[in-house]
Design an enzyme around this catalytic site. Structure first.
Site, PDB file in Angstrom:
ATOM      1  N   CYS A   1       3.677  -4.849   6.417  1.00 25.58           N
ATOM      2  CA  CYS A   1       3.214  -4.647   5.479  1.00 25.58           C
ATOM      3  C   CYS A   1       3.830  -4.073   4.559  1.00 25.58           C
ATOM      4  O   CYS A   1       5.511  -3.795   4.307  1.00 25.58           O
ATOM      5  CB  CYS A   1       2.234  -3.054   4.992  1.00 25.58           C
ATOM      6  SG  CYS A   1       0.005  -3.844   5.560  1.00 25.58           S
TER       7      CYS A   1
ATOM      8  N   HIS B   1       0.807  -0.846  -0.025  1.00 23.04           N
ATOM      9  CA  HIS B   1      -0.081  -0.008   0.179  1.00 23.04           C
ATOM     10  C   HIS B   1       1.165   0.798   0.046  1.00 23.04           C
ATOM     11  O   HIS B   1       2.255   1.211  -0.030  1.00 23.04           O
ATOM     12  CB  HIS B   1      -0.871   0.294   0.859  1.00 23.04           C
ATOM     13  CG  HIS B   1      -0.131   0.155   2.668  1.00 23.04           C
ATOM     14  ND1 HIS B   1       0.020   1.696   2.830  1.00 23.04           N
ATOM     15  CD2 HIS B   1       0.105  -0.885   3.603  1.00 23.04           C
ATOM     16  CE1 HIS B   1       0.492   0.749   4.823  1.00 23.04           C
ATOM     17  NE2 HIS B   1       0.442  -0.838   4.434  1.00 23.04           N
TER      18      HIS B   1
END
Length: 353
Positions: A217, A201
């Site tokens: 992440c 992301h």
């Protein structure tokens, strides 16, 4: 690590606030895949930002490289006020095959995307971006998965474990919920993988791209997320690898680059051992390798690919042969330190998908 990042962001904010606002255009790293057996793409550049108020992170973002890459490539150069030539490490040794979908090399802190060229056709190009990787103790799983979802303007419900860690280390309690918007740590675009809780992301702290900032992440510059998001399909394969030493063929010139190993992964061998392992997989006779260069690469990570042959110039001598390019782009400005896309000249503007 949180204290270091807070210092980094604060100093960047100060420097950027004093600098002229505006943004340098983005140079996304898209390359045709070699067809001659080479496994190296891109080029190293030398730029001189002395006449500007740019920082190394400004220059890194301009050329789509990460914080760790540009700092490692410029030992002894001030992060905040670089003067004189700056090495832009824009040449990359591709990850081991197969080249399909997304390959994330965690020690290299880099994502490679090999778009489909057509049904039954091998990919013809590679797009590569710097990424932030997980903080110690939160390592991203290795192995194969897929993109399982895509989200524009995501919200984030902060896990209890992350809120507790933040309170323990920073003395400040995070909110339980971040709504969509430029201050959301998930950024404006997110792609979920099949690993539980692991997303690729954008980020509201783009100056941390290339560092160990996440809880598993993988963070992208907002403009890189905007480029890859519309191209990725749900179901795109994702492979996460642990390769801190890479050997590549640059049109017949064998080169090596090395990166800081991630100690939480199963192979806990020191970098010197990993360099030997990488060389063992390449059909090169011993007399074709400068062992002193290999030793240095095993001691100190170097993202710029270094020629292995003793008949080739060493890194310092080779860099001296490159022309010094004028660098007169404006710094990104304090308003670029969030999840929004940077302001660009109208001819180069980017839009969210």
């Amino acid at each position: 690590m949180h204290r270091f990042l807070n210092t980094l962001f604060a100093r960047l904010a100060l420097g950027l606030a004093l600098a002229a606002t505006g943004a340098a255009p983005v140079a996304a790293a898209t390359f045709a895949l070699p067809t001659d057996g080479s496994t190296v793409v891109g080029q190293v550049r030398i730029v001189d930002p002395s006449s500007t108020a740019n920082t190394l992170p400004d220059i890194a973002r301009r050329y789509d490289v990460g914080y760790e890459e540009i700092v490692r490539a410029n030992p002894g150069v001030s992060v905040w006020t670089p003067r004189g030539p700056v090495v832009v490490p824009g040449q990359f040794i591709l990850p081991p095959k197969p080249w399909q979908g997304i390959v994330l090399n965690i020690p290299q802190r880099r994502l490679y995307y090999f778009p489909e060229a057509g049904k039954g056709q091998p990919p013809k190009e590679v797009i590569t971006y710097p990424i932030s990787i997980a903080r110690e103790g939160w390592s991203t799983p290795l192995g194969a998965t897929r993109i399982t979802g895509k989200y524009k303007d995501p919200a984030w419900f902060v896990p209890k474990s992350i809120r507790e860690e933040h309170l323990r280390e920073e003395g400040v309690e995070l909110p339980e919920y971040f709504p969509p918007g430029p201050d959301n740590p998930m950024g404006m675009l997110a792609m979920r993988t099949g690993f539980p809780g692991i997303f690729i992301h954008a980020t509201n702290r783009p100056w941390g791209v290339g560092l160990r900032t996440s809880h598993g992440c993988l963070h992208l510059y907002p403009e890189d997320a905007a480029q890859i998001f519309p191209r990725l399909k749900v179901g795109t394969p994702v492979r996460v690898i642990d390769e801190p030493a890479l050997v590549g063929n640059d049109r017949g010139r064998w080169v090596m680059a090395t990166f800081e190993p991630v100690g939480e992964y199963p192979d806990k061998s020191p970098l010197s051992v990993r360099t030997s392992q990488a060389l063992a997989a390449v059909p090169l006779p011993a007399d074709a390798i400068d062992q002193a260069r290999v030793k240095r690469l095993g001691e100190t990570p170097q993202p710029v690919p270094v020629a292995l042959s003793p008949s080739e110039p060493d890194l310092t001598a080779w860099l001296r042969t490159l022309p010094v390019e004028r660098y007169d782009f404006e710094p990104y400005g304090i308003d670029a330190n969030n999840a929004l896309l940077p302001r660009l000249p109208a001819s180069e503007d980017i839009e969210l998908p």
